[in-house]
Design an enzyme around this catalytic site. Sequence first.
Site: not given
Ligand code: SAM
Ligand code: SF4
Length: 340
Positions: A201, A73, A273, A70, A66, A110, A141
């Site tokens: 959500c 992530c 949740r 973030c 990606c 989901c 979802c």
């Molecule tokens: N890429 C899309 C986005 O960011 O909207 C969808 C997938 S993203 C992985 C969905 C959510 O997973 C993120 O907004 C975050 O809240 C949660 N998430 C991701 N990595 C995480 C982590 N290491 N610990 C807890 N929550 C996490």
């Molecule tokens: Fe990409 Fe992870 Fe951010 Fe979702 S949370 S936009 S998968 S970097």
Amino acid sequence: MSTYETARELAPFTAPRHDWSLDEILTLYRQPLNDLLSRAHSVHRGCFDPNRIQLSTLVNIKSGGCPEDCAYCPQSVRYKTGVDSEALMSCEQVLAEARRAKASGASRFCMGAAWRGPKEKDIDRVAEMISGVRELGLETCVTLGMLKPGQAERLKNAGLDYYNHNLDTSESFYSSIISTRTYQERLDTLQRVRDAGINVCCGGIIGMGESVDDRAALLQTLACLPRQPESVPINTLVKVAGTPLAGEEDADPIELVRTIACARILMPRAYVRLSAGRTGMSDSTQALCFYAGANSIFYGEKLLTTENPQFSKDKALFARLGLVADTDEASGMALADQNH
Ligand code: SAM
Ligand code: SF4
Ligand code: DTB
């Protein structure tokens, strides 16, 4: 007290309010834990059967690579986490996972994709998955990142029930976690989802180094949306080696309980949740979260790239606490026995 009297007494607390001030939320959050729990649990009982838990199963339909940054992530291309970039899964593969989720007792499936947002041709493929999952009798979802105008409508037409898009934290802390998109862009996507008639959500993460004020501000933003989200995931940071937040201090479980209790009081009709982070939690912490008003979990051995409790562990937890899945009969059947 009769059920009717209880409902009448609780009425002022169970109607969603959209005018919460930050001070009011902080006062709620910081009160003695027993007082906070008592109020949250009363609200919870006024709106839900407190012993029924909604089960959602996650599948990562497009893993890794990606472009976003973030800081929490493992799927960002910017961090060396060992998560490879894979192509979008085939519809058949996704449906096989969905059948397994259904057989295990989940009511919602989901599908997550590591995208900044979907391209037009991605929407076609995801739409096919949504229709197929729906035909299996599961709620659908997806979480695909930011949506452009028109995309939410196409997902809705395919039969989408929920779109997950988290605000993650307060607007002021957000910029120290993500630089590649703004809070306003997140809110715009949520509005598109809402306008298309899809259930929202939306929640966040605790344990990223945020303050109590940041948690309260996130809950304030969610509660004060024109319509509150139907589903509010509260994730505890899963610390993944290679991500900038890998070295954060562990979130205090009592702070998680307080966050959930406040979410329940502010958004009485939402499913709250207890999301990522359960593998590191004791049964007692999870029990307190359910008492505080959590009534949904991710069910299945994997979240997107990280571990989630084994089916057998969750079945034992539910039995220990007398909880049932919302797919079970009102008579209170335990989770369907699966050979996992
Ligand atoms: N890429 C899309 C986005 O960011 O909207 C969808 C997938 S993203 C992985 C969905 C959510 O997973 C993120 O907004 C975050 O809240 C949660 N998430 C991701 N990595 C995480 C982590 N290491 N610990 C807890 N929550 C996490
Ligand atoms: Fe990409 Fe992870 Fe951010 Fe979702 S949370 S936009 S998968 S970097
Ligand atoms: C949400 O709030 N939490 C889920 C889901 N929505 C998509 C994701 C949790 C991801 C945890 C880290 C991982 O497994 O990669």
